[in-house]
Design a protein around this motif. Structure first.
Motif, PDB file in Angstrom:
ATOM      1  N   UNK A  39       0.835  -1.201   0.000  1.00 50.51           N
ATOM      2  CA  UNK A  39       0.000   0.000   0.000  1.00 50.51           C
ATOM      3  C   UNK A  39       0.875   1.259   0.000  1.00 50.51           C
ATOM      4  N   UNK A  40       0.499   2.223  -0.842  1.00 48.13           N
ATOM      5  CA  UNK A  40       1.317   3.433  -0.986  1.00 48.13           C
ATOM      6  C   UNK A  40       0.843   4.529  -0.034  1.00 48.13           C
ATOM      7  N   UNK A  41       0.731   4.183   1.243  1.00 49.62           N
ATOM      8  CA  UNK A  41       0.411   5.163   2.273  1.00 49.62           C
ATOM      9  C   UNK A  41       1.282   4.856   3.478  1.00 49.62           C
ATOM     10  N   UNK A  42       1.753   5.901   4.120  1.00 47.17           N
ATOM     11  CA  UNK A  42       2.625   5.685   5.266  1.00 47.17           C
ATOM     12  C   UNK A  42       2.569   6.871   6.211  1.00 47.17           C
ATOM     13  N   UNK A  43       2.988   6.627   7.437  1.00 44.98           N
ATOM     14  CA  UNK A  43       3.289   7.722   8.351  1.00 44.98           C
ATOM     15  C   UNK A  43       4.515   8.440   7.783  1.00 44.98           C
ATOM     16  N   UNK A  44       4.519   9.761   7.753  1.00 47.14           N
ATOM     17  CA  UNK A  44       5.651  10.472   7.128  1.00 47.14           C
ATOM     18  C   UNK A  44       7.009   9.996   7.649  1.00 47.14           C
ATOM     19  N   UNK A  45       7.875   9.670   6.680  1.00 51.53           N
ATOM     20  CA  UNK A  45       9.228   9.240   7.016  1.00 51.53           C
ATOM     21  C   UNK A  45       9.370   7.781   7.384  1.00 51.53           C
ATOM     22  N   UNK A  46       8.276   7.015   7.384  1.00 48.82           N
ATOM     23  CA  UNK A  46       8.354   5.620   7.792  1.00 48.82           C
ATOM     24  C   UNK A  46       9.196   4.801   6.816  1.00 48.82           C
ATOM     25  N   UNK A  47       9.885   3.811   7.361  1.00 51.37           N
ATOM     26  CA  UNK A  47      10.699   2.884   6.587  1.00 51.37           C
ATOM     27  C   UNK A  47      10.073   1.496   6.645  1.00 51.37           C
ATOM     28  N   UNK A  48      10.376   0.677   5.647  1.00 50.70           N
ATOM     29  CA  UNK A  48       9.788  -0.653   5.546  1.00 50.70           C
ATOM     30  C   UNK A  48      10.559  -1.671   6.381  1.00 50.70           C
ATOM     31  N   UNK A 135       6.431   3.080   2.155  1.00 51.67           N
ATOM     32  CA  UNK A 135       7.608   3.193   3.017  1.00 51.67           C
ATOM     33  C   UNK A 135       8.894   2.847   2.274  1.00 51.67           C
ATOM     34  N   UNK A 136       9.946   3.583   2.568  1.00 55.68           N
ATOM     35  CA  UNK A 136      11.235   3.363   1.917  1.00 55.68           C
ATOM     36  C   UNK A 136      11.900   2.100   2.444  1.00 55.68           C
ATOM     37  N   UNK A 137      12.738   1.486   1.608  1.00 55.33           N
ATOM     38  CA  UNK A 137      13.405   0.245   1.983  1.00 55.33           C
ATOM     39  C   UNK A 137      14.667   0.476   2.806  1.00 55.33           C
ATOM     40  N   UNK A 138      15.189   1.698   2.790  1.00 51.66           N
ATOM     41  CA  UNK A 138      16.428   1.977   3.510  1.00 51.66           C
ATOM     42  C   UNK A 138      16.458   3.434   3.931  1.00 51.66           C
ATOM     43  N   UNK A 139      17.215   3.700   4.981  1.00 51.72           N
ATOM     44  CA  UNK A 139      17.401   5.061   5.460  1.00 51.72           C
ATOM     45  C   UNK A 139      18.542   5.721   4.693  1.00 51.72           C
TER      46      UNK A 139
END
Length: 309
Positions: A39-48, A135-139
């Protein structure tokens, strides 16, 4: 967030995280699984925190298997986490797979982690910001996290068999009552229906209120006490694949229980064709569980049965 700031407990409400969200706040991890993972929704800045992918053992024959310490260290470092950091983990279902991520970090020696109560639905219902991005896969920056596995937090079928035969332990199964009784089919093909002889059934959904949040502590204690006693027994949690068993672990910790373990393979392991015994029908009563001594003997398996850190 100042790394020294104290989490209020293993569960945090949306407003607590909302007040601390940002560059100086905790690392926020989305541990959603299945279709919700994309799903393309996240808490801002969240990572996977991807327990369907890199944060599962790629060589294990079972789903959602805890990886070894080296792999877990590497994958968590990609998320920018340091040993002194703080983490809040959530999922898009409410309280479901986030508890698995919480337990994995705890089992790896990292205690500065909490689950967002009610997950993304509660966050959005509170009017807090949501980004239209996966959510992004990496920081941007790797962290210095190091896994320090705790013995006995994840266990295999041998330890579960011992717990089933031990009057000082209780095995709690988080699956639905129909699956536990063997009257509903298992969602994974090839598994036997039913439950471990001597196990008790506490479906994970019963720990949640109508809004998908964890019930108050007093209600959790009332759910656990008839099955687990007042806190003097070792509790071993099982489910379908080691995910919602961790919801029971979270609820038990909130209720004040301390000697806890999760059966990593859960029914995906025990339910496979083997000599491990399976019972069908209703769950035993608390009195029956208190009196039982079940002589279960776990048969060795060539793979997928080692106790994992």
């Amino acid at each position: 967030m100042n790394p020294g700031e104290h989490l209020p407990g293993p569960l945090v409400p949306p407003h607590w995280l909302g007040e601390r969200l940002g560059a100086a706040g905790p690392v926020v991890l989305d541990a959603s699984v299945g279709a919700r993972r994309t799903a393309a929704r996240r808490i801002p800045g969240a990572l996977r925190f991807d327990i369907d992918g890199p944060l599962s053992d790629p060589d294990a024959p079972l789903p959602h298997t805890m990886p070894d310490a080296a792999r877990f260290t590497e994958e968590v470092r990609k998320l920018g986490l340091d040993d002194s950091g703080t983490v809040v983990v959530y999922d898009a279902a409410g309280i479901y797979s986030a508890a698995r991520a919480w337990w994995m970090l705890r089992a790896s020696g990292f205690d500065r982690v909490a689950v967002l109560d009610g997950g993304l639905p509660a966050w959005a219902a509170a009017g807090l910001p949501v980004e239209d991005a996966a959510p992004a896969a990496a920081a941007p920056v790797r962290g210095g996290f190091t896994a320090r596995p705790r013995d006995g937090w994840f266990v295999g079928s041998g330890a579960v068999a011992q717990a089933l035969a031990d009057p000082g332990a209780v095995v709690l199964d988080a699956r639905t009552r129909g699956r536990f009784a063997g009257t509903e089919p298992e969602p994974r093909s090839g598994l036997r229906g039913g439950h471990m002889p001597g196990a008790a059934n506490l479906p994970f959904g019963e720990l949640l209120d109508g809004a998908g949040r964890m019930r108050p502590v007093a209600e959790l204690r009332a759910l656990f006490a008839p099955l687990a006693g007042e806190g003097d027994k070792r509790l071993v949690f099982s489910c379908g694949s080691g995910v919602t068993a961790c919801v029971l672990a979270l609820g038990a910790e909130l209720a004040g229980y301390g000697d806890l373990a999760v059966y990593d393979g859960s029914w995906s392991d025990w339910g496979r064709p083997s000599d491990l015994p399976v019972a069908r029908g209703r769950a035993e009563s608390p009195a029956e569980l208190a009196d039982r001594h079940v002589p279960v003997v776990a048969q060795p398996r060539p793979e997928g049965d080692a106790e994992r850190p």
